[in-house]
Structures are given as structure tokens and as C-alpha cells.
Design a protein around this motif. Structure first.
Motif, PDB file in Angstrom:
ATOM      1  N   ARG A 119       8.497 -10.163 -15.390  1.00 40.83           N
ATOM      2  CA  ARG A 119       8.720  -8.705 -15.285  1.00 40.83           C
ATOM      3  C   ARG A 119       9.342  -8.279 -16.612  1.00 40.83           C
ATOM      4  O   ARG A 119      10.027  -9.069 -17.240  1.00 40.83           O
ATOM      5  CB  ARG A 119       9.735  -8.361 -14.175  1.00 40.83           C
ATOM      6  CG  ARG A 119       9.360  -8.726 -12.777  1.00 40.83           C
ATOM      7  CD  ARG A 119      10.505  -8.359 -11.814  1.00 40.83           C
ATOM      8  NE  ARG A 119      11.767  -8.974 -12.172  1.00 40.83           N
ATOM      9  CZ  ARG A 119      12.118 -10.216 -11.855  1.00 40.83           C
ATOM     10  NH1 ARG A 119      11.305 -10.972 -11.157  1.00 40.83           N
ATOM     11  NH2 ARG A 119      13.289 -10.700 -12.226  1.00 40.83           N
ATOM     12  N   ASN A 129      12.633  -9.244  -8.356  1.00 43.51           N
ATOM     13  CA  ASN A 129      13.679  -8.230  -8.549  1.00 43.51           C
ATOM     14  C   ASN A 129      13.924  -7.600  -7.185  1.00 43.51           C
ATOM     15  O   ASN A 129      13.115  -6.799  -6.716  1.00 43.51           O
ATOM     16  CB  ASN A 129      13.216  -7.171  -9.556  1.00 43.51           C
ATOM     17  CG  ASN A 129      14.299  -6.128  -9.802  1.00 43.51           C
ATOM     18  OD1 ASN A 129      15.182  -5.930  -8.976  1.00 43.51           O
ATOM     19  ND2 ASN A 129      14.218  -5.464 -10.943  1.00 43.51           N
ATOM     20  N   ALA A 166      15.787  -0.246 -11.064  1.00 39.49           N
ATOM     21  CA  ALA A 166      14.698  -0.978 -11.716  1.00 39.49           C
ATOM     22  C   ALA A 166      13.671   0.023 -12.229  1.00 39.49           C
ATOM     23  O   ALA A 166      13.633   1.167 -11.786  1.00 39.49           O
ATOM     24  CB  ALA A 166      14.045  -1.952 -10.729  1.00 39.49           C
ATOM     25  N   LEU A 167      12.847  -0.455 -13.177  1.00 38.03           N
ATOM     26  CA  LEU A 167      11.748   0.364 -13.687  1.00 38.03           C
ATOM     27  C   LEU A 167      10.445  -0.222 -13.171  1.00 38.03           C
ATOM     28  O   LEU A 167      10.189  -1.412 -13.341  1.00 38.03           O
ATOM     29  CB  LEU A 167      11.732   0.365 -15.223  1.00 38.03           C
ATOM     30  CG  LEU A 167      12.763   1.222 -15.978  1.00 38.03           C
ATOM     31  CD1 LEU A 167      12.807   2.647 -15.435  1.00 38.03           C
ATOM     32  CD2 LEU A 167      14.146   0.612 -15.981  1.00 38.03           C
ATOM     33  N   GLN A 168       9.643   0.616 -12.521  1.00 40.03           N
ATOM     34  CA  GLN A 168       8.367   0.118 -12.012  1.00 40.03           C
ATOM     35  C   GLN A 168       7.226   0.843 -12.710  1.00 40.03           C
ATOM     36  O   GLN A 168       7.439   1.745 -13.524  1.00 40.03           O
ATOM     37  CB  GLN A 168       8.285   0.275 -10.500  1.00 40.03           C
ATOM     38  CG  GLN A 168       8.478   1.698 -10.017  1.00 40.03           C
ATOM     39  CD  GLN A 168       8.342   1.817  -8.511  1.00 40.03           C
ATOM     40  OE1 GLN A 168       9.234   2.311  -7.832  1.00 40.03           O
ATOM     41  NE2 GLN A 168       7.213   1.377  -8.008  1.00 40.03           N
ATOM     42  N   LYS A 169       6.000   0.424 -12.383  1.00 43.93           N
ATOM     43  CA  LYS A 169       4.833   1.005 -13.052  1.00 43.93           C
ATOM     44  C   LYS A 169       4.791   2.506 -12.797  1.00 43.93           C
ATOM     45  O   LYS A 169       5.132   2.980 -11.722  1.00 43.93           O
ATOM     46  CB  LYS A 169       3.551   0.343 -12.563  1.00 43.93           C
ATOM     47  CG  LYS A 169       3.391  -1.072 -13.062  1.00 43.93           C
ATOM     48  CD  LYS A 169       2.036  -1.646 -12.707  1.00 43.93           C
ATOM     49  CE  LYS A 169       1.883  -3.036 -13.326  1.00 43.93           C
ATOM     50  NZ  LYS A 169       2.832  -4.027 -12.774  1.00 43.93           N
ATOM     51  N   ASN A 170       4.328   3.230 -13.824  1.00 44.48           N
ATOM     52  CA  ASN A 170       4.274   4.683 -13.727  1.00 44.48           C
ATOM     53  C   ASN A 170       3.425   5.131 -12.549  1.00 44.48           C
ATOM     54  O   ASN A 170       2.422   4.495 -12.208  1.00 44.48           O
ATOM     55  CB  ASN A 170       3.662   5.282 -14.994  1.00 44.48           C
ATOM     56  CG  ASN A 170       4.523   5.048 -16.214  1.00 44.48           C
ATOM     57  OD1 ASN A 170       5.702   4.736 -16.097  1.00 44.48           O
ATOM     58  ND2 ASN A 170       3.925   5.196 -17.381  1.00 44.48           N
ATOM     59  N   PRO A 203       0.800   1.375  -7.448  1.00 45.61           N
ATOM     60  CA  PRO A 203      -0.365   2.056  -8.037  1.00 45.61           C
ATOM     61  C   PRO A 203      -1.561   1.134  -8.217  1.00 45.61           C
ATOM     62  O   PRO A 203      -2.705   1.584  -8.093  1.00 45.61           O
ATOM     63  CB  PRO A 203       0.144   2.565  -9.385  1.00 45.61           C
ATOM     64  CG  PRO A 203       1.554   2.151  -9.516  1.00 45.61           C
ATOM     65  CD  PRO A 203       1.983   1.429  -8.287  1.00 45.61           C
ATOM     66  N   LEU A 223      -0.472   4.902 -12.317  1.00 49.89           N
ATOM     67  CA  LEU A 223      -0.866   3.750 -13.127  1.00 49.89           C
ATOM     68  C   LEU A 223      -1.287   4.144 -14.535  1.00 49.89           C
ATOM     69  O   LEU A 223      -2.157   3.518 -15.140  1.00 49.89           O
ATOM     70  CB  LEU A 223      -2.006   2.992 -12.438  1.00 49.89           C
ATOM     71  CG  LEU A 223      -2.095   1.488 -12.713  1.00 49.89           C
ATOM     72  CD1 LEU A 223      -0.853   0.784 -12.194  1.00 49.89           C
ATOM     73  CD2 LEU A 223      -3.331   0.894 -12.069  1.00 49.89           C
ATOM     74  N   VAL A 226      15.478  -5.284  -6.066  1.00 47.38           N
ATOM     75  CA  VAL A 226      15.499  -3.822  -5.960  1.00 47.38           C
ATOM     76  C   VAL A 226      14.134  -3.305  -5.508  1.00 47.38           C
ATOM     77  O   VAL A 226      14.042  -2.354  -4.739  1.00 47.38           O
ATOM     78  CB  VAL A 226      15.878  -3.172  -7.305  1.00 47.38           C
ATOM     79  CG1 VAL A 226      15.849  -1.649  -7.211  1.00 47.38           C
ATOM     80  CG2 VAL A 226      17.259  -3.629  -7.752  1.00 47.38           C
ATOM     81  N   LYS A 269       2.186 -11.123  -6.829  1.00 42.38           N
ATOM     82  CA  LYS A 269       1.863 -12.309  -7.615  1.00 42.38           C
ATOM     83  C   LYS A 269       2.248 -13.560  -6.851  1.00 42.38           C
ATOM     84  O   LYS A 269       3.104 -13.513  -5.959  1.00 42.38           O
ATOM     85  CB  LYS A 269       2.518 -12.269  -8.996  1.00 42.38           C
ATOM     86  CG  LYS A 269       3.988 -11.974  -9.004  1.00 42.38           C
ATOM     87  CD  LYS A 269       4.444 -11.608 -10.415  1.00 42.38           C
ATOM     88  CE  LYS A 269       5.583 -10.628 -10.365  1.00 42.38           C
ATOM     89  NZ  LYS A 269       5.920 -10.021 -11.625  1.00 42.38           N
TER      90      LYS A 269
END
Lengths: 228, 87
Positions: free
Chosen positions: A58, B70, A101-105, B18, A108, B72, B42
Motif C-alpha cells: 500500500r 491497513n 487512511a488514503l484510498q483510491k479516488n 472503485p 477510479l 482503517v 489481494k
């Protein structure tokens, strides 16, 4: 002279932009290689953008094991100003220095654009020289920039006034339009936008200057306190 | 004992996926009309030496919590198979 350490991981690619921006504002920039377990005698740390360790597993997940991150964490615990930009923000969340956390925009979509950000608080090392309500034009350039966190964390961020910057027009689906936030000590800030790419009208915007100047003010304020 | 381990990492329910949504929207164009609830994750496979299965599971849970996922935004599902039960 104020010294800003810019951390470089294998795969970082915004460290020269960050260093150049810091120098343009009259401070000294020092590159900190990720394998060194120290930040030396810097007054502030920038964790720049890029793809640290290839974003394997990640974004930010491997970077937090780099020896320099223990030193950055200790510097942050000690009140030192630390700013994570883009991938640097992802690294700081994975390292536990910032919540969420940062996830996919959303949608997409990789987003590469200049967006408007609203300054929500001046009580942070990245906004202390700005004015609440200021709208800044700053570039963004990311795929995994949609900020998310638990409902409890979001409530705490709001209650403690820790949302530093919000998108005026949310480009990536971030919860509560959050573009940047700070830790409880207000000396660690993470944001997806790139203020270091907005330091001259020749680059399309100089609105990043007030943010980086805030960081330098916070850094010099801290170093003079330590010296006295 | 030696174990074969499969850790499946997936986005937690409620976290937008997404990639899954895009796949779900694409499948009908190939004629697969009945597909719903696509989620992309995954799979991480490895072998592990541990005293016994509870010890292996405890160690894997710690790995998942601190590194492989993660918490979160991600959940994990762990499958553990002993590869040399005789020993």
C-alpha cells in the motif's frame, strides 16, 4: 538559518521541488536519506511526494520501516514541525503519525489538476501565517488521495479543529472534503495537494508560498524557543 | 510445524471499491448479466514455521494488524493449512 530536512525514499520524486521551494523562501534545505536513522539538526521535516518503495503493498506501507521514520517520529513527538505532502501524507498515516487512511479516488480517476483549497484553521504549522477562510489555488496529482477515517476519528478531527484544509470542490471523494489535517499536537500536518509546486506565478500559482512560509515560521519559532 | 498461509485482504464493507465497481459495470458488456457485489482485494501467500496452529494464527493476526493490512480500510481472512502434520 532555518534548516528544513526533506526525506528521500527510493521512489520519492518531489524532493527537489520541495527543496527548491524551501530555498526560494530563504531557508536551507537538507536531503535526508531514508536509510539514515537521524534527522540531524533540522528545524522542520518535509516528507515529499512520489512512490516511496514503489507503493508496494500500500502507499506508505513499507516506508514506515525506513530507519529515518523512527527519527521523524521522535522529532514529531518532540514538537518538531513535520509536513507530509501527497505520498508523504500516505507515509505519515501508515506510520501512525496521523489518523485515517488514503484510498483510491472516487471514480477510479487519477486526478492531475489545480484546485481551490479553503484554509480552515490557522492553528497548525502549515497555516499559521495564513488567514482562516483564505482560498488557495494549489495543484493536486494523485490516484490514492481520497481521505477516509472512522466516524469517531472524524468527530474528533472536527471537534478539535484539526481539519487544516478543505477542497472547495471535492475532486477525489475525500470524507468531509478533507484535503489536509493535523495531529493532536498540531505540529504534524498531512495534505494531498502540492504547495511546493505553487511558489511562483510562473508556475501558475504562488498560493503555496503562504503555506511553506507558515512552516518556516513554525520552524524558526521552535528553534529560537529551544535556543533560549 | 510448517503451515501454508493464505491471507486475503479486502476493503471493509462500506469502504468504496472503485475497482470492483468498474469491473461490475464492465461484465454485462461481455454478456455476463447476473454479476453483483464485485469486490477486489489481494491475496498474500507464504509458509510459516510455528509451534502449533494457535501460535501460527496469533502470529499471522499480528502481521495482518501491523503490516499486511491497513485496519482503517481493510479486513483480512486467513486460511492456515498444516503441510507436515506427521512431524
Amino acid at each position: 538559518m532555518t534548516i528544513v530536512g526533506v526525506v528521500v525514499f527510493p521512489g520519492s520524486n518531489c524532493e527537489q521541488d520541495a527543496a527548491e521551494a524551501v530555498r526560494a523562501l530563504g531557508a536551507h534545505a537538507e536531503v535526508l536519506w531514508h536509510g539514515e536513522a537521524t534527522v540531524g539538526d533540522v528545524d522542520a521535516v518535509i516528507v515529499p511526494g512520489g512512490f516511496a518503495h514503489g507503493d508496494y503493498l500500500r502507499p506508505g506501507a513499507i516506508a514506515r520501516f525506513s530507519p529515518v521514520m523512527s527519527a521523524v517520529a521522535a522529532f514529531a513527538r518532540d514538537g518538531g514541525p513535520v509536513v507530509g505532502i501527497c505520498n508523504g501524507f500516505q507515509v505519515l498515516t501508515e506510520a501512525g503519525l496521523l489518523p485515517g487512511a488514503l484510498q483510491k479516488n472516487r471514480g477510479l480517476a487519477f486526478v492531475c489538476d489545480t484546485v481551490s483549497l479553503r484554509v480552515e484553521t490557522t492553528d497548525s504549522v502549515l497555516t499559521c501565517a495564513a488567514t482562516t477562510g483564505d482560498v488557495l489555488r494549489i495543484p493536486i496529482n494523485h490516484f490514492e488521495g481520497s481521505y477516509t477515517c472512522s466516524a469517531e476519528t472524524l468527530a474528533a478531527l472536527r471537534a478539535e479543529d484539526r481539519v487544516v484544509l478543505r477542497y472547495v470542490d471535492n475532486p477525489n471523494g475525500s470524507v468531509d472534503d478533507i484535503a489536509g489535517l493535523c495531529d493532536a499536537g498540531r505540529n504534524v500536518v498531512g495534505l494531498m495537494p502540492h504547495p511546493e509546486r505553487a511558489i511562483s506565478d510562473l508556475l501558475g500559482s504562488s498560493d503555496g508560498v503562504v503555506l511553506l512560509r507558515s512552516l518556516l515560521e513554525a520552524a524558526s519559532g521552535r528553534s529560537s524557543r529551544l535556543a533560549s | 510445524m510448517r503451515f501454508e498461509v493464505l491471507v486475503e485482504v479486502s476493503l471493509r464493507p462500506g469502504v468504496a471499491d472503485p475497482q470492483g465497481q468498474t469491473i461490475e459495470r464492465s461484465l454485462p458488456t461481455l454478456g455476463f448479466a447476473g454479476v453483483h457485489g464485485v469486490r477486489v482485494g489481494k491475496a498474500i501467500r507464504f509458509e510459516l514455521e510455528a509451534l502449533d496452529e494457535p501460535a501460527a494464527r496469533a502470529e499471522i493476526a499480528d502481521m495482518c494488524d501491523r503490516f499486511l493490512s491497513n485496519p482503517v480500510i481493510e479486513d483480512t481472512r486467513v486460511t492456515v493449512t498444516a503441510t507436515d502434520p506427521a512431524r
